[in-house]
Design a protein around this motif. Sequence first.
Motif, PDB file in Angstrom:
ATOM      1  N   UNK A 154       0.785  -1.233   0.000  1.00 16.04           N
ATOM      2  CA  UNK A 154       0.000   0.000   0.000  1.00 16.04           C
ATOM      3  C   UNK A 154       0.809   1.271   0.000  1.00 16.04           C
ATOM      4  N   UNK A 155       2.137   1.167  -0.188  1.00 16.53           N
ATOM      5  CA  UNK A 155       2.975   2.369  -0.104  1.00 16.53           C
ATOM      6  C   UNK A 155       3.020   3.151  -1.403  1.00 16.53           C
ATOM      7  N   UNK A 156       2.518   2.587  -2.502  1.00 18.75           N
ATOM      8  CA  UNK A 156       2.481   3.322  -3.764  1.00 18.75           C
ATOM      9  C   UNK A 156       3.439   2.825  -4.826  1.00 18.75           C
ATOM     10  N   UNK A 157       3.895   1.559  -4.717  1.00 15.11           N
ATOM     11  CA  UNK A 157       4.831   1.035  -5.718  1.00 15.11           C
ATOM     12  C   UNK A 157       4.203   0.994  -7.107  1.00 15.11           C
ATOM     13  N   UNK A 158       2.995   0.417  -7.191  1.00 17.26           N
ATOM     14  CA  UNK A 158       2.323   0.311  -8.485  1.00 17.26           C
ATOM     15  C   UNK A 158       1.958   1.689  -9.021  1.00 17.26           C
ATOM     16  N   UNK A 159       1.529   2.582  -8.138  1.00 20.40           N
ATOM     17  CA  UNK A 159       1.199   3.946  -8.561  1.00 20.40           C
ATOM     18  C   UNK A 159       2.421   4.635  -9.159  1.00 20.40           C
ATOM     19  N   UNK A 160       3.594   4.410  -8.545  1.00 19.44           N
ATOM     20  CA  UNK A 160       4.824   4.993  -9.067  1.00 19.44           C
ATOM     21  C   UNK A 160       5.103   4.498 -10.483  1.00 19.44           C
ATOM     22  N   UNK A 161       4.921   3.197 -10.722  1.00 13.90           N
ATOM     23  CA  UNK A 161       5.142   2.670 -12.072  1.00 13.90           C
ATOM     24  C   UNK A 161       4.108   3.209 -13.051  1.00 13.90           C
ATOM     25  N   UNK A 162       2.866   3.389 -12.592  1.00 10.30           N
ATOM     26  CA  UNK A 162       1.856   4.000 -13.462  1.00 10.30           C
ATOM     27  C   UNK A 162       2.278   5.407 -13.854  1.00 10.30           C
ATOM     28  N   UNK A 163       2.785   6.155 -12.894  1.00 10.72           N
ATOM     29  CA  UNK A 163       3.219   7.527 -13.192  1.00 10.72           C
ATOM     30  C   UNK A 163       4.359   7.530 -14.203  1.00 10.72           C
ATOM     31  N   UNK A 164       5.294   6.610 -14.061  1.00  3.41           N
ATOM     32  CA  UNK A 164       6.397   6.515 -15.024  1.00  3.41           C
ATOM     33  C   UNK A 164       5.863   6.173 -16.411  1.00  3.41           C
ATOM     34  N   UNK A 165       4.934   5.215 -16.469  1.00  6.77           N
ATOM     35  CA  UNK A 165       4.392   4.794 -17.764  1.00  6.77           C
ATOM     36  C   UNK A 165       3.648   5.937 -18.440  1.00  6.77           C
ATOM     37  N   UNK A 166       2.770   6.604 -17.702  1.00 11.32           N
ATOM     38  CA  UNK A 166       1.965   7.673 -18.290  1.00 11.32           C
ATOM     39  C   UNK A 166       2.835   8.877 -18.652  1.00 11.32           C
ATOM     40  N   UNK A 167       3.805   9.204 -17.805  1.00 15.95           N
ATOM     41  CA  UNK A 167       4.693  10.337 -18.114  1.00 15.95           C
ATOM     42  C   UNK A 167       5.490  10.073 -19.379  1.00 15.95           C
ATOM     43  N   UNK A 168       5.927   8.816 -19.561  1.00 18.46           N
ATOM     44  CA  UNK A 168       6.651   8.469 -20.790  1.00 18.46           C
ATOM     45  C   UNK A 168       5.725   8.530 -21.997  1.00 18.46           C
ATOM     46  N   UNK A 169       4.503   8.017 -21.838  1.00 20.41           N
ATOM     47  CA  UNK A 169       3.553   8.030 -22.951  1.00 20.41           C
ATOM     48  C   UNK A 169       3.220   9.454 -23.369  1.00 20.41           C
ATOM     49  N   UNK A 170       3.106  10.337 -22.408  1.00 22.62           N
ATOM     50  CA  UNK A 170       2.795  11.741 -22.706  1.00 22.62           C
ATOM     51  C   UNK A 170       4.038  12.554 -23.050  1.00 22.62           C
ATOM     52  N   UNK A 171       5.212  12.036 -22.657  1.00 19.67           N
ATOM     53  CA  UNK A 171       6.437  12.790 -22.879  1.00 19.67           C
ATOM     54  C   UNK A 171       6.499  14.041 -22.036  1.00 19.67           C
ATOM     55  N   UNK A 172       5.970  13.982 -20.802  1.00 18.29           N
ATOM     56  CA  UNK A 172       5.952  15.193 -19.976  1.00 18.29           C
ATOM     57  C   UNK A 172       6.601  14.968 -18.619  1.00 18.29           C
ATOM     58  N   UNK A 290       9.719   5.256   1.191  1.00 17.02           N
ATOM     59  CA  UNK A 290       9.605   5.506   2.619  1.00 17.02           C
ATOM     60  C   UNK A 290       8.156   5.790   2.998  1.00 17.02           C
ATOM     61  N   UNK A 291       7.870   5.568   4.265  1.00 12.45           N
ATOM     62  CA  UNK A 291       6.535   5.888   4.756  1.00 12.45           C
ATOM     63  C   UNK A 291       6.263   7.375   4.561  1.00 12.45           C
ATOM     64  N   UNK A 292       5.003   7.702   4.364  1.00 17.54           N
ATOM     65  CA  UNK A 292       4.648   9.097   4.188  1.00 17.54           C
ATOM     66  C   UNK A 292       4.943   9.876   5.469  1.00 17.54           C
ATOM     67  N   UNK A 293       5.506  11.041   5.307  1.00 23.01           N
ATOM     68  CA  UNK A 293       5.723  11.926   6.437  1.00 23.01           C
ATOM     69  C   UNK A 293       4.400  12.594   6.803  1.00 23.01           C
ATOM     70  N   UNK A 294       4.310  13.172   7.991  1.00 22.88           N
ATOM     71  CA  UNK A 294       3.089  13.899   8.334  1.00 22.88           C
ATOM     72  C   UNK A 294       2.714  14.950   7.295  1.00 22.88           C
TER      73      UNK A 294
END
Length: 930
Positions: A154-172, A290-294
Amino acid sequence: MGRTTVSKALNGATVPTEETVIALARELGAAPEPLLELRRAALPRADALDPAVRGETWDATLDAPKGETAFERQYCRYVDNRWGKLSVIGLDAARPERSSWPLDVAYLGLSLGESNTRPLSQDSNRATKRPATGIHVEQGFADRTRILIRGLAGCGKTTLLQWLAVSAARGNFPESLSHLNDRVPFLLRLRTLTRAGGLPAPSGYLASTGCQLADGQPQGWVDDILTQGRGLILVDGIDEVAQDRRDETRAWLQELLACYPDNFFAVTTRPNAVREGWLSEFEFSELTIQSMTPKEVAVFIDRWHAAASANASSEEEKIQLGLLKEKLRDSVRAQRGLAQMTTSPLLSALACALHRDRHGHLPNGRMELYEAALSMLLYRRDRERQIKTGGISLSERQSFRLLQRLAYWMVDNGQDEMSRYDAVHHIADALPSMPEVACQGSAEQILEHLIERSGILRAPDDDTVDFVHRTFQDYLAAKLAVERRNFGVLANNAHDDRWEDVIRMAVAHASPADAQQLLRRLISRGDRNTSNADVRHRLHLLAAASLDYAAELDPETRNEVRSRAAAVLPPRNADEAARLARVGPVILDLLPGPENLKGPEAAAVVHTAGLLGGDQSLTLLKRYRQCTKGEVPFYLQLHWNRHDIAEYAREVLSHADLDYLTVSTPEQIAELHRIKIPPSVTFQGDFTAEQIAAVPDAKRISSLDIGYNSELSDMQFIGAYPRTRRLTLDICKGLDDLSALNDSSVKSLSIWKSDPDSLRSLVFLRGLAEFRINSHGQFESLRDFMPLSELTSVYLGPMNCGSLSGVSDWPTIEDFSIYAYGPVEGFSDLVNLPNLRSLDIQGPLAALIASRAPVMAQVQRLVISYTEAMDLRSAQDKFPGLKEFRILCDKSQVVDLSPLRDVGEFVIRIEGAGEVCGTDGFTPQRLIEH
């Protein structure tokens, strides 16, 4: 946001970028999603992912950019559409448009921790482990092309890969990652690939991931991209592969890397699924989410409520969401238990959803939170909102029973998803014993209802079923394991990190008698496992960490579990700390505070917690911040980079009485004003002279180390350190002017692996008393690099002790040390040093060098590396004035001291020997063993 930008966004001839639209929405105080939808509608269909969208200027009449084809653009549009939204648990299951929100708004760039080991010098006594570094994603990926990303559930590993994929697809990508803009992303989820059979070759990437463009891809298209080095290979979920198939997965990666080495690779896993350095052979860096900071939790809460507000049906609902947001933020700040639970995106989203659903009230405890979330998603939401479900109506208990079957099968088979066929089969097996459910529809219809209405079961594609998060899967599987009394299965899988949460939750679900049975099975299996200490410790500590989950337990079992944990807790040294850290975060619940601990134990506890990092370890480390036992202050500062830099400085280091501090990032320098500067400070990295000179309270520093610095060219900054007497320069290869040291208070200088040309300036230094060096250079005489100072102490490392020619020019030397791997010319010249009192000869040839030494009556203390061929009696002959003879050994050596029994009266110190014999006749005052 400037007025010109706003004007262009509203009135310009071209469609504004998504970044501009989001920024505009924020400035206007509006939700970005409606504006983003308007922007997408304004784009020509064929240009939905035009280079204009990707931040490029492109004339449609010209040829496509190199390597980009019509199919590639179509595929990138698919990636944008497929992964450009995130599912958000609990926004509103009644309306699909509320169940997800744009990645642009949802993505939260969390911090990453970095760890590697690198020697700080050639001096064998000064090897240091470089600490983990807290960095943002953009920094972590900027100069790396192969990364293994670790993170808790639940720390966001898959979300991070989604962001990489979409950013590459958009080139932004942001500027620091702009070199990835021309990459083509392939997001490969191992849960899907392994269930389908063998891991695919590149030509099968699209088909194996369910992309319906697969049949239309040009022949060899993926191979061409990877051959050109333009691929962004994102492999998600090593931990979701069964343990017995992880080596197969590693071999698949190895083959992929061998065929297409020039691409970008990112791989994710839970922290303990694979060993540290699992992919280091293939030059992978390891980063940990890392865990989310406050602060990050507060940002997440804001974004969650902003997304909910964007889909609100009335102004009144928006106002209510704003009030709920503020109330939840205040609750997270005030309640430590809640703050500890909301350190991952998953648990933060659950807290937000439950807080909204319960009109501002939250349950207490992790299990209660899961239970409340499941109740909300499975039953209460539909019932309370009077949602019709197309003829099928399942009670909460009925849904639980069916979902438990699916969850347990996945856990038992080491999978995190299953085929729809298998899911239908398991539901069909259950229906004969559930007539009230069976009469409502077929197994296929019941499964479809659970997917559509449960909120925790989903269908990523037409043939796959999984849970929205493994935490729900583990919770439900644990409940069924207890109901079926499968305690043997649980205990037999306790060594596997994939079962850790299942077992702890099973203890929580179990009756007192069943919890007792499960815990006793764990400690019994651990007791029998005498051949593998790591497994034994894991089983015992997992049992101990499960105690808090047991609502009721007989005292005898509780004491037995605690006694096993007491055998390894607290750790007593750094090795034991590292071993405990391998058990994982579960150990943090068991580590004690500093009270009643001895110095080495307190230091080892801090080291264990520091190695794990994150907010949970921060809570424990705060208990040690004013502890001065042993090396506690050293380990407190060592793990600064494994935590949020500002928070750790504020909550821990500002309260600590440090005697040493390592600074390795600009973020740390910015926080030094919070810390009482210790007398010894090390700067590691490319800090400028201005940054080093600007350190607050530099006048407090008496010992200064500067390492791995290619920015410095001179020592002018030393003027800001008026009381620094000891200076170490470690791999500062751009430093060629040391003259400023003549006007400083520095009396001791150490040089490790500097540029050979820079050593020429050493001869002009005149105020030194101590000089230590191990650095490259071809010199015929010590006169070529030794400072023309009245030196009293000198150390020459392996690179600089080949010739001692000219040593007589320093008659003031009292303490002389060398570490030699080869012969030493001019060693006999040491006889000309009238003040020489201490001689230290180390290295494999130390005994030979000493045997060829002339008589040196002035030497009173001799230190030498032992070899079996050494003639110990010669020490008295060569050094008749000897008062102390220190012999350095290793654990494999046996030292016979009988030759020294009747020789001289000097004190003998033996260090590190495996065995010492021939000690009869030696008094305790004369023979000292360490």
